[in-house]
Structures are given as C-alpha cells and as structure tokens.
Design an enzyme around this catalytic site. Structure first.
Site, short mmCIF file in Angstrom:
data_model
loop_
_atom_site.label_atom_id
_atom_site.label_comp_id
_atom_site.label_asym_id
_atom_site.label_seq_id
_atom_site.Cartn_x
_atom_site.Cartn_y
_atom_site.Cartn_z
N LYS A 130 -57.32 -25.24 -1.32
CA LYS A 130 -56.44 -25.94 -0.38
C LYS A 130 -57.21 -26.40 0.86
O LYS A 130 -58.11 -25.70 1.34
CB LYS A 130 -55.30 -24.98 0.00
CG LYS A 130 -54.15 -25.57 0.77
CD LYS A 130 -53.07 -24.49 0.91
CE LYS A 130 -51.90 -24.95 1.76
NZ LYS A 130 -50.87 -23.87 1.87
N SER A 211 -46.22 -25.58 0.92
CA SER A 211 -47.39 -26.21 1.53
C SER A 211 -48.58 -26.25 0.57
O SER A 211 -49.43 -27.12 0.68
CB SER A 211 -47.77 -25.50 2.83
OG SER A 211 -48.44 -24.30 2.61
N SER A 235 -45.12 -20.42 0.14
CA SER A 235 -45.95 -21.56 -0.20
C SER A 235 -47.01 -21.31 -1.26
O SER A 235 -47.79 -22.21 -1.58
CB SER A 235 -46.60 -22.14 1.05
OG SER A 235 -45.68 -23.00 1.69
#
Length: 547
Positions: A130, A211, A235
């Site tokens: 990420k 997210s 998330s």
C-alpha cells in the site's frame, strides 16, 4: 486505514452433518448458482487466461525450485498482467506505481538462489504494498495525496524492510483511499487525488471498500501473489471481504508501524491481504516482529511461522461465539452467514449463539475523538521525520495545499475531518486521555475479553460486511453493515475469510478474539476456508444484476 467514512455510529442448504468433502463440493456451487441465475448480467470483457491465476506461495516456490519459474519470469508475468488488466482492458486501477528496480532485484535473487538456496518461503515472491508504507527506493510514498509527491522517506518502513530481508520482490505500490480514508466524513473509498478511483474486479462499477482498496482489488485480480494493507478500523477486513480475500488485521504491536503514514497509534496496524489463509499466514510470519522504532511492539508475541497453524481440522472442538448484534443489515447476508455457521458445526465446532459484546455502541464517538487527536500528533511526527526538505511539514500545510488545489484534490469531497483534527490540542489533554482509557476498558476488559471469559470462547464471528456497493462519487460510500469496530478499538486481531457469494459478489465472515490470538484465529479461519472453498476468481464484469 479506516474503512467507514461516516459518523462513528457506523452508517449504518448445508446441514451441520456435512462432511469436509461434501461441504467443499457443495458450498462453492451455491455461490456459482446465484451468480449464474442473473440473466441480465453484462457479459464479461475479454480477459485472457493467466498462467498464474490463483497460484499460491508454496506453488510458486515449487515452480522456482523445479526451474519452471524464476523470480525474474514471475516479475515479467505480473507486469504484463498489470498492463493488460489494471492499466488497460477492464482497467481496475489498483496499482498506483510500479517499482522500476523490480526486474533487477529479481535477477539478484535468482542468482542468490542458485548460489546459496532460498532465504525462505518469500524468496522471489512478487508483493504489492500500500502507498502509505514508506520505501527508500525510486518509488514514492504519498498516501495517494498530491501533497506528498516528491517526498523521500529516509529509510524503508519496517514492513518493507522485512519483505526485502525475506527475499520478496516489491513489485509496486497500490492505490488507496487518500490518507487512508481519514480526510473526509463523506469520502468515496478507493479514490485518491494521485491515483484516481480503484474499481472492484468482480463488477467494475462497484466499490473495492476500505482504505486498502488497491491491495484488495489488485491481489484479487491476480496482479501479484500477495499484498500488504493497513487498518485503523476495517480497512484490511472490508476490502478483503469485498474482493474475496483472506485478510489478517493483527493485534496492534504484532507488526511495527514505523515508516507507515499514520492515523492513530492506538489502532493502526499493517497486515497481509492474500487469496488464501495459508499465504496470509506465511506473509504474517515475515512482517511480524519487535522494532525499537515502534513502542507498541515491545513485548510483542510475534512468531516467524504462522503457517504451522493451518489445520484443516482446526474447527473441531472449538467454541465460537456468534455476535448477533452485527447481523440484521441484510436478509441475504444473514442467510449466507447461517450457512457458514452450519459449516462450522459440521466441522465439530460448538456455537454459542448469541454471544454479543455488551458494550457495543458505547465507544463509537470516543473512537473518532481519539482519531482526531492522534491524527494531528502522529501525522505531524511522521512528516517531521521526512526532514526539512520535505514538501509538507504539518497537517496544517496539507490542509492549505488541498485548498489551493481544490480541483485536483477535492473534486468530490472535502477535508472536514482534517480540519477537526487540526483544531485539537496535544495528547496531554484530559478529553483525549479519558477517551483512550474509556475505549480500552469498554472494548477490551468489558468487551471482547469479558465475552470470551464468560462463554470460554476461542473466537467470535460476525459478517464482515455486505456485498460491494455501487461506487458513488456524488454521495460517497453506502456502507450497509460491518463488524470491525470492536476488534479495531481494542487493538485485537481480526481475520476475514470469504463465506460465499451473492449475485456473484463475495461476502466475508470475520473471526476475531483476544490480543495475540492470531494462531487460534488462523487455525479456525483456515479450517473454515478448506471446508467451504468459497472464493471465486473475479470476472471483471462492467456491472452485475441482482439475482
């Protein structure tokens, strides 16, 4: 790292006698039948069969050992897949940046394998991480924000460093909900100013959730073997549910957060997002560990081998509580969950039903209050660590940048939560100190711990959420339900596994429990996964009709 972007109140046939074999044979057929029962479904686009579809870490290691694959060939295959599926064709848009050194790193690892053998199970394995996890290389670390374009972290995040040490190839960074979905209370998950909108590979007009949306969509679409997400509340587990993955949100302190752009040191953590529980367990063993740069890891009970807990008979004799207060937001999801519970009973588990957390709903407002205090303090500390030459130094500067660049940064939603956070004082204020103590008491002592003590439970289960909602840039997210908050506020572990499919869209079930109970949760989740085999690979449909 935050799944829900609403107010803290959270906008809100198998029989138990089935054997392991019959459950595995029949359970996936139910989801397939539901998907096929939609005569108006839009035809899938032309996506060529992919040699590495649904392949696992052990299978790739066997392939590299036999000479069928090399780390370099795997990188090349995944880069071609990203170009075909993510950047063109269906255009999932889950990868925000590729690592220009990936091929060279793979070559080096291939040479090392020939000379010395493999470092371990992750040697030569391509990973997506990420874009809030710092990498001190040619890639950027921006949390999806144009405000951080050009910033250079002084060193790798702990997670990136552990991956490199294990011989993994960091293939690229994934898109995310900008600033891990903490900028606005009306955001659209999966959108960032730098990366645009990530799509759900099961139906391209639906949302990937949470997210860690890019990691969820990308790994589900087979753009890499495994991926790293982060969670503050939901998330990891929500995008894992919406994209048909196994996702592990670890105990806070099991995995160091050093070098990860923060929201809340009380709740933030990184964790694995993979297509199988075994792969997630392997990856967790690589990234878990104590780190002097993260005080939460002091006293960590990290282990190097979580795959040892992948027992197909792991449900036998387990006592599992059913958190019914998390049910009821969807009749179809409730029916699917009942089938999942029947599978657990069929595998020898004892269900305590209902087994509800008595303090549920009492820590929602204080959770958001804590976020507002910690976001300002933690983000300012992270930005200070980038040095005086960084493009941004404080949350206030980011707010000002967004105002100056409204057309690019705020075309769909604003930054009300950033503004509220900037207005908060230091972490010594009584309002904050009291909120932290309250939440730990209610979510831990009087919440999960009390419930598990009362009923002598090994774990608690609940629906992770519903099927993916339609992406709506006008109104923001339409979250129907979720069960992430108790484990998130407590800082306790939570694992999502696919429970089945509704109209061709995956729906997950969560196993959560006490601090440091990852071994138990992995054992239960793996056993459930093997009994159901519920994951179906995405078909990249433009849209999907309810069936």
């Amino acid at each position: 790292m935050r799944q829900f972007n609403s107010s803290p109140s959270r906008r809100s046939f198998l029989q138990s006698a089935l054997t392991v074999g019959s459950a595995a044979a029949l359970y996936p057929a139910l989801g397939a039948a539901r998907a096929a029962a939609s005569p108006d479904a839009t035809p899938a686009p032309e996506v060529k069969p992919f040699e590495l579809d649904e392949i696992t870490i052990p299978e790739l290691q066997d392939g590299m050992k036999s000479g069928k694959f090399t780390a370099r060939s795997l990188v090349e295959k995944y880069l071609a897949r990203i170009d075909e599926v993510d950047k063109s064709g269906p255009s999932v848009n889950s990868v925000i940046e590729l690592n220009p050194d990936a091929s060279a790193i793979a070559d080096s690892l291939d040479q090392e394998r020939k000379a010395k053998g493999a470092r371990g199970p992750m040697h030569g394995i391509p990973v997506l991480i990420k874009d809030n996890c710092a990498t001190a290389d040619k890639m950027q670390t921006t949390a999806g924000s144009l405000a951080l374009v050009g910033s250079k972290p002084p060193k790798d995040s702990f997670v990136a460093a552990r991956l490199r040490a294990a011989g993994a190839v960091i293939l690229g960074k994934t898109n995310l909900s900008e600033w891990a979905n903490i900028r606005s209370s009306h955001s659209t998950s999966g959108w960032s100013g730098r990366g645009g909108q990530t799509k759900n590979p099961y139906a391209m007009d639906r949302n990937p959730c949470g997210s860690s949306s890019g990691t969820g969509a990308g790994i589900s679409a087979n753009l890499a073997v495994v991926g790293i997400g982060t969670e503050t509340d939901g998330s990891i587990v929500c995008p894992a549910s919406s994209n048909g993955l196994a996702g592990i949100k670890p105990t806070v302190g099991l995995v160091s957060r050093a070098g990860i752009i923060p929201i809340s040191h009380s709740q933030d953590t990184a964790g694995p997002m993979c297509r199988t529980v075994r792969d997630a367990a392997i990856l967790l063993g690589v990234i878990a560990g104590a780190d002097p740069d993260d005080v939460a890891t002091k006293g960590s009970k990290a282990q190097s081998d979580y795959a040892q807990y992948c027992d197909p008979n792991g449900l036998k004799g387990a006592r599992i509580g059913v958190a019914r207060k998390y049910f009821g937001f969807s009749e179809a999801v409730d029916a699917l969950m009942q089938q999942a519970l029947d599978v657990m009973k069929g595998q020898g588990a004892t269900l305590v039903d209902p087994a509800d957390i008595e303090t549920l709903g009492k820590f929602d407002e204080s959770e958001l209050l804590i976020f507002m205090y910690e976001l300002k303090a933690d983000l300012n500390a992270y930005l200070a660590g980038l040095g005086p030459g960084a493009p941004m130094h404080t949350l206030k500067e980011i707010i000002d940048f967004n105002e100056r660049n409204r057309t690019k940064e705020m075309p769909y939603f604003g930054q009300d939560l950033f503004i509220k956070s900037e207005a908060k004082g230091p972490l010594t204020e009584k309002e904050y100190v009291d909120a932290v103590a309250k939440n730990h008491q209610l979510a831990r002592v009087e919440g999960i711990d009390a419930l598990m003590d009362k009923h002598h439970l090994d774990a608690i289960v609940a629906p992770t959420g519903g099927p993916a909602w339609l992406t709506d840039l006008v109104n923001g997210d339409h979250v129907a339900g979720g069960s992430s908050n108790a484990a998130a506020v407590a800082g306790y572990p939570n694992i999502n596994v696919t429970a089945g499919n509704l109209s061709g869209l995956p729906v997950g079930i969560s196993f959560f429990g006490r601090a440091w109970s990852e071994p138990t949760l992995i054992r239960l989740a793996y056993s459930f996964e093997q009994a159901t085999k519920a994951r179906q690979a995405p078909r990249f449909l433009p849209t999907i009709r309810p069936s």
